[in-house]
Design an enzyme around this catalytic site. Structure first.
Site, PDB file in Angstrom:
ATOM      1  N   GLU A  43      -3.847   5.637   1.628  1.00 40.92           N
ATOM      2  CA  GLU A  43      -3.861   4.191   1.829  1.00 40.92           C
ATOM      3  C   GLU A  43      -5.177   3.792   2.478  1.00 40.92           C
ATOM      4  OE1 GLU A  43      -0.412   2.593   3.803  1.00 40.92           O
ATOM      5  OE2 GLU A  43       0.854   4.187   2.985  1.00 40.92           O
ATOM      6  N   LYS A  60       0.823  -1.220   0.000  1.00 35.79           N
ATOM      7  CA  LYS A  60       0.000   0.000   0.000  1.00 35.79           C
ATOM      8  C   LYS A  60       0.853   1.265   0.000  1.00 35.79           C
ATOM      9  CE  LYS A  60      -2.314  -1.241   3.713  1.00 35.79           C
ATOM     10  NZ  LYS A  60      -1.978  -2.678   3.834  1.00 35.79           N
ATOM     11  N   THR A  61       1.843   1.309   0.885  1.00 38.43           N
ATOM     12  CA  THR A  61       2.635   2.532   1.006  1.00 38.43           C
ATOM     13  C   THR A  61       3.432   2.799  -0.259  1.00 38.43           C
ATOM     14  OG1 THR A  61       2.783   2.293   3.407  1.00 38.43           O
ATOM     15  CG2 THR A  61       4.438   3.670   2.346  1.00 38.43           C
TER      16      THR A  61
END
Length: 477
Positions: free
Chosen positions: A171, A127-128
């Site tokens: 996110e 996600k990051t």
């Protein structure tokens, strides 16, 4: 649930204001004219930034922090995260004072409503990094986005950027079903695997959660999803929005082929895409185009595919996309080169799930090294117990392994598991593995590393806790 009127700023108190996500939300509210206060355990670069912008922060959490103070208005609303438990002294005081409260996810969802094109990036892993890629693309294209990232992005020197356009990028975490409080128009699902089993019963329940997230997307919205996800139909069935798949299979809407790596594990690949009805055409065609990434490993080819598909949908010039992906080297703690010590190289990585560990160590194989040493700090007792076999198998991809004590995070050890159990499991696979208790410091591990690593070895400090301190301390010696 309490609804915030962004035209009438109030005083909001954040429990755990120094967290990577909470600090970003607090900064957005400060920019909107809200009074912001809060607490955290210690001062950090993130809390210093907030203090510099006008936030009042207590260090240490105690009931007195919620008392009325003559220098600021009364607290109107408290925001807290899933990490705050019922026995937290501030949480107890909040209940006793009958203060209104919402979760971090609820606040983020309400902020998203203020943007015409909110983009939420979900998945068990990546996600990051993917949020960083998308952010870099929007910045390169001059689209002035607001960004809320779960890590530090070098180009903005932080985890937050406040823009003035219709774009909001964040996110979307599945833990405690947090992302079901969001209001995205475009969603990305990178992968779905078993994790957070202290909350979810099994992977089927996790897939249900991701389906519910996808179902939040409106009819004119878009879901971009990894076509390799097991039982993907459970996630995509009955959706109102358009669905685009990506991956390495030519049957997907966007796919990569001819992947090669330079001598530092940075990939070049060809991307091909199908004509997709109703997707806004980019200025230049994407079909059979070559891309080179500044980030490393095949897993980042997959992350980049999702970002490229999104960019095509938004009509972003592929030349901007290429430039952005080539200059994006990753966020902090994602295969981050820290420096050299005594002739060996130090890299730090946030990997704390077996799949992430496997991806990082496979990437390391394409990076200059003599022996790969991995110092792994397990994250939470629950995850360690559930995945002990998978952790051992993934860690065995390193040449030599050091296991430190478990980073408890939000948990107490009710499972009976220990880091030594994991080290023994790795050793049983025939690997050279050492268990080094950490107590209050990593001093023993640091001494062991300096004694045993040789010139041109690669040391990877790995985990979601404070294992990063090992590399930082070694570089100071």
């Amino acid at each position: 649930m309490y609804k915030i009127d962004f035209n009438n700023p109030i005083h909001i108190y954040f429990m755990g204001i120094g967290g990577i996500s909470m600090s970003g939300l607090a900064e957005i509210l400060l920019d909107e004219g809200f009074t912001v206060s809060g607490s955290d355990m210690k001062e950090t670069a993130l809390t210093k930034t907030l203090t510099g912008k006008g936030a009042f922060i207590f260090y240490g959490q105690c009931p007195e922090n919620l008392n009325r103070r003559p220098d600021v208005p009364d607290i109107d609303l408290v925001v807290y995260t899933a990490a705050i438990k019922d026995d937290n002294p501030e949480f107890i005081a909040m209940k006793e004072k009958n203060l209104k409260s919402i979760t971090r996810a609820d606040l983020l969802g309400q902020i998203m409503k203020n943007y015409d094109k909110p983009i939420a990036i979900a998945g068990t892993h990546g996600k990051t990094t993917t949020t960083g890629m998308v952010s870099e693309i929007l910045l390169t294209a001059g689209l002035d986005p607001t960004l809320s990232i779960g890590g530090i992005l070098n180009s903005i020197k932080g985890n937050l950027r406040i823009g003035k356009s219709e774009y909001f990028v964040t996110e979307a975490c599945e833990y405690t079903n947090s992302f079901l409080s969001f209001f995205p128009k475009i969603g990305i699902i990178l992968n779905i695997e078993a994790d957070h089993l202290d909350f979810f019963k099994d992977v089927k329940q996790i897939r249900k959660s991701f389906h519910d997230f996808a179902a939040l997307l409106p009819e004119d919205g878009l879901l971009i999803i990894n076509g390799d996800i097991d039982e993907i139909a459970e996630v995509t069935s009955g959706l109102k929005c358009k669905v685009i798949t990506y991956g390495l299979n030519p049957s997907y809407d966007y796919y990569a082929s001819d992947i090669s790596y330079d001598n530092e594990a940075r990939p070049t690949f060809t991307i091909k895409s199908k004509p997709i009805a109703d997707v806004k055409a980019a200025e230049l065609p994407l079909t059979a185009d070559k891309y080179t990434l500044g980030s490393r490993g095949e897993h980042n080819v997959m992350n980049a595919l999702s970002a490229i598909a999104l960019s095509d949908f938004l009509g972003i010039n592929p030349q901007d996309v290429k430039e952005a992906l080539k200059k994006f080297t990753g966020t902090k703690r994602r295969f981050e080169e820290k420096g050299k010590c005594a002739g060996f190289t130090i890299v730090d990585d946030y990997a704390h799930h077996p799949t992430e560990i496997e991806a990082t160590l496979k990437t390391a194989r394409n990076y200059p090294h003599r022996d790969i040493w991995c110092v792994f700090q397990p994250h939470t007792y629950t995850r360690t117990k559930v995945f002990i076999k998978e952790f051992a198998a993934a860690l065995s991809l390193a040449d030599k392994i050091i296991v430190t004590d478990i980073y408890a995070a939000r948990e107490k050890n009710t499972t009976g598991i220990s880091a030594k159990d994991l080290a023994d499991k790795v050793s049983s696979l025939g690997k050279e593995c050492y268990y080094l208790p950490t107590a209050d410091s990593f001093e023993a591990a640091e001494k062991f590393i300096l004694k045993n690593l040789k010139k041109d070895d690669l040391l990877i400090t790995m985990g979601a806790g404070d294992v990063v301190n090992i590399g930082d301390n070694l570089l100071k010696k």
